[in-house]
Design an enzyme around this catalytic site. Sequence first.
Site, PDB file in Angstrom:
ATOM      1  N   ARG A 123       0.881  -1.180   0.000  1.00 33.88           N
ATOM      2  CA  ARG A 123       0.000   0.000   0.000  1.00 33.88           C
ATOM      3  C   ARG A 123       0.905   1.213   0.000  1.00 33.88           C
ATOM      4  O   ARG A 123       1.794   1.344   0.856  1.00 33.88           O
ATOM      5  CB  ARG A 123      -0.898   0.008   1.237  1.00 33.88           C
ATOM      6  CG  ARG A 123      -1.604   1.337   1.435  1.00 33.88           C
ATOM      7  CD  ARG A 123      -2.690   1.294   2.490  1.00 33.88           C
ATOM      8  NE  ARG A 123      -3.815   0.477   2.064  1.00 33.88           N
ATOM      9  CZ  ARG A 123      -5.018   0.495   2.642  1.00 33.88           C
ATOM     10  NH1 ARG A 123      -5.246   1.299   3.665  1.00 33.88           N
ATOM     11  NH2 ARG A 123      -5.991  -0.279   2.197  1.00 33.88           N
ATOM     12  N   HIS A 132      -7.687   0.321  -6.171  1.00 35.96           N
ATOM     13  CA  HIS A 132      -7.817  -0.544  -4.991  1.00 35.96           C
ATOM     14  C   HIS A 132      -8.459  -1.863  -5.435  1.00 35.96           C
ATOM     15  O   HIS A 132      -9.581  -2.199  -5.071  1.00 35.96           O
ATOM     16  CB  HIS A 132      -8.686   0.161  -3.941  1.00 35.96           C
ATOM     17  CG  HIS A 132      -8.567  -0.416  -2.566  1.00 35.96           C
ATOM     18  ND1 HIS A 132      -7.669  -1.410  -2.238  1.00 35.96           N
ATOM     19  CD2 HIS A 132      -9.253  -0.141  -1.417  1.00 35.96           C
ATOM     20  CE1 HIS A 132      -7.802  -1.716  -0.966  1.00 35.96           C
ATOM     21  NE2 HIS A 132      -8.754  -0.958  -0.433  1.00 35.96           N
ATOM     22  N   GLN A 167     -10.025  -4.568  -3.047  1.00 34.62           N
ATOM     23  CA  GLN A 167     -11.346  -4.199  -2.530  1.00 34.62           C
ATOM     24  C   GLN A 167     -12.440  -4.641  -3.507  1.00 34.62           C
ATOM     25  O   GLN A 167     -13.454  -5.218  -3.101  1.00 34.62           O
ATOM     26  CB  GLN A 167     -11.411  -2.679  -2.321  1.00 34.62           C
ATOM     27  CG  GLN A 167     -12.736  -2.202  -1.779  1.00 34.62           C
ATOM     28  CD  GLN A 167     -13.002  -2.714  -0.376  1.00 34.62           C
ATOM     29  OE1 GLN A 167     -12.178  -2.548   0.507  1.00 34.62           O
ATOM     30  NE2 GLN A 167     -14.154  -3.335  -0.161  1.00 34.62           N
ATOM     31  N   ASP A 171     -17.931   5.647  -0.883  1.00 29.82           N
ATOM     32  CA  ASP A 171     -16.629   5.627  -0.194  1.00 29.82           C
ATOM     33  C   ASP A 171     -16.427   7.021   0.399  1.00 29.82           C
ATOM     34  O   ASP A 171     -17.178   7.960   0.095  1.00 29.82           O
ATOM     35  CB  ASP A 171     -15.521   5.267  -1.205  1.00 29.82           C
ATOM     36  CG  ASP A 171     -14.128   5.198  -0.561  1.00 29.82           C
ATOM     37  OD1 ASP A 171     -14.032   5.053   0.671  1.00 29.82           O
ATOM     38  OD2 ASP A 171     -13.127   5.302  -1.317  1.00 29.82           O
ATOM     39  N   CYS A 207     -16.618   0.423   1.314  1.00 32.55           N
ATOM     40  CA  CYS A 207     -15.360  -0.307   1.534  1.00 32.55           C
ATOM     41  C   CYS A 207     -14.847  -0.135   2.966  1.00 32.55           C
ATOM     42  O   CYS A 207     -14.031  -0.928   3.423  1.00 32.55           O
ATOM     43  CB  CYS A 207     -14.313   0.147   0.537  1.00 32.55           C
ATOM     44  SG  CYS A 207     -13.959   1.908   0.632  1.00 32.55           S
ATOM     45  N   ARG A 225     -12.893  -9.532   2.172  1.00 26.87           N
ATOM     46  CA  ARG A 225     -11.519  -9.178   1.820  1.00 26.87           C
ATOM     47  C   ARG A 225     -10.603 -10.385   2.070  1.00 26.87           C
ATOM     48  O   ARG A 225      -9.739 -10.716   1.261  1.00 26.87           O
ATOM     49  CB  ARG A 225     -11.033  -7.979   2.660  1.00 26.87           C
ATOM     50  CG  ARG A 225     -11.777  -6.672   2.437  1.00 26.87           C
ATOM     51  CD  ARG A 225     -11.505  -6.085   1.073  1.00 26.87           C
ATOM     52  NE  ARG A 225     -10.088  -5.927   0.806  1.00 26.87           N
ATOM     53  CZ  ARG A 225      -9.336  -4.881   1.188  1.00 26.87           C
ATOM     54  NH1 ARG A 225      -9.901  -3.880   1.824  1.00 26.87           N
ATOM     55  NH2 ARG A 225      -8.056  -4.796   0.876  1.00 26.87           N
TER      56      ARG A 225
HETATM   57  N1   CP Z   1     -11.207  -0.889   2.790  1.00 29.27           N
HETATM   58  C1   CP Z   1      -9.911  -0.819   3.136  1.00 29.27           C
HETATM   59  O1   CP Z   1      -8.991  -0.972   2.331  1.00 29.27           O
HETATM   60  O2   CP Z   1      -9.710  -0.567   4.460  1.00 29.27           O
HETATM   61  P1   CP Z   1      -8.313  -0.274   5.158  1.00 29.27           P
HETATM   62  O3   CP Z   1      -7.858   1.080   4.727  1.00 29.27           O
HETATM   63  O4   CP Z   1      -8.628  -0.327   6.632  1.00 29.27           O
HETATM   64  O5   CP Z   1      -7.330  -1.329   4.754  1.00 29.27           O
HETATM   65  N1  NVA Z   2     -10.601   5.979  -1.069  1.00 29.31           N
HETATM   66  C1  NVA Z   2     -10.108   5.635   0.235  1.00 29.31           C
HETATM   67  C2  NVA Z   2     -10.227   4.175   0.458  1.00 29.31           C
HETATM   68  C3  NVA Z   2      -9.822   3.702   1.820  1.00 29.31           C
HETATM   69  C4  NVA Z   2      -9.922   2.216   1.969  1.00 29.31           C
HETATM   70  C5  NVA Z   2      -8.658   6.102   0.359  1.00 29.31           C
HETATM   71  O1  NVA Z   2      -7.904   5.990  -0.611  1.00 29.31           O
HETATM   72  O2  NVA Z   2      -8.278   6.598   1.426  1.00 29.31           O
END
Ligand code: CP
Ligand code: NVA
Length: 295
Positions: free
Chosen positions: A102, A129, A132, A211, A251, A279
């Site tokens: 990430r 993502h 997800q 989201d 999500c 997930r």
């Molecule tokens: N939905 C998701 O990716 O959550 P986190 O940021 O907690 O990993």
């Molecule tokens: N769109 C959000 C998703 C978090 C899981 C972000 O990138 O922060």
Amino acid sequence: MTNFLTGEELGAFELGKLLDRAAELKAGRREGAGRDALAGRSVALVFERPSTRTRISFEVGVSELGAHPVVLRGEEMQLSRGESVGDTARVLSRYVDAIVIRSGSHETVAALAEAAEVPVVNGLTPLHHPCQALADLLTMRERFGDLQGLRLAYVGDGNNVARSLAILGELAGVEVVVAAPAGYQLEEGHGAKLIADPRAAAAGADALYTDVWVSMGDETEAQRRRADLAPFQLDADLLAVAGEGAIVLHCLPAHPGEEISAEALYGERSAVWDQAENRLHAQKALLELLVTEER
Ligand code: CP
Ligand code: NVA
């Protein structure tokens, strides 16, 4: 499939098989399904940004597949002191069998994948993502059976989550409609229908999805984003125009009262807790496929 960075690496058939396997792993979890699939392997989980679901579901999933998860925060690696992404990738490849990352930069993840000799999985970048979206499709399939022809309305910020839904939704035969205000809409070309009216998007939809309005990295624009996106809340009014059996997806993390009403998030149409659980199952299936496939 060598890497999983955007979801475009998968074919429709492969995606179907992956979801089948995820369902199988879920059903057999307590009996140890997939227990030895990655026995003796190791998977690096690199987190340059906060995470609850992705971090925990990958760590638990890797361990349930019989492999060892090596969880690394960006700031504890030499990456944070200027070691190059390429060198990091080359070195990690000598220790582990896959890398999940990430990052606040999609380019970093792409560069890591370019130099790595093991599969790289995108655990979220500002652009994509895809992990997800796998869980989202698994959740819809559980609720509705076949994915083909379902309609998913994504309402709010046309962000990483929306883009991955558009890409993987199209592959699965799901009609994805994204309703976002000007300046927040996805670019064309991912297969989703892009419109401005949230009610038109929600009309007859099988799933309503939203989201956060302020993604990681967007914090300096928080005030403007909350004002611009306010008409796009996923709430009871929107659910009223959706299909009769429509479900609510998010999500997470959620901000009840902002992008989603508490009523929608915690109400009986909400599938978000199954979605979060999924997930784990979807990513176990993904890792099995990536790590055991001939490269
Ligand atoms: N939905 C998701 O990716 O959550 P986190 O940021 O907690 O990993
Ligand atoms: N769109 C959000 C998703 C978090 C899981 C972000 O990138 O922060």
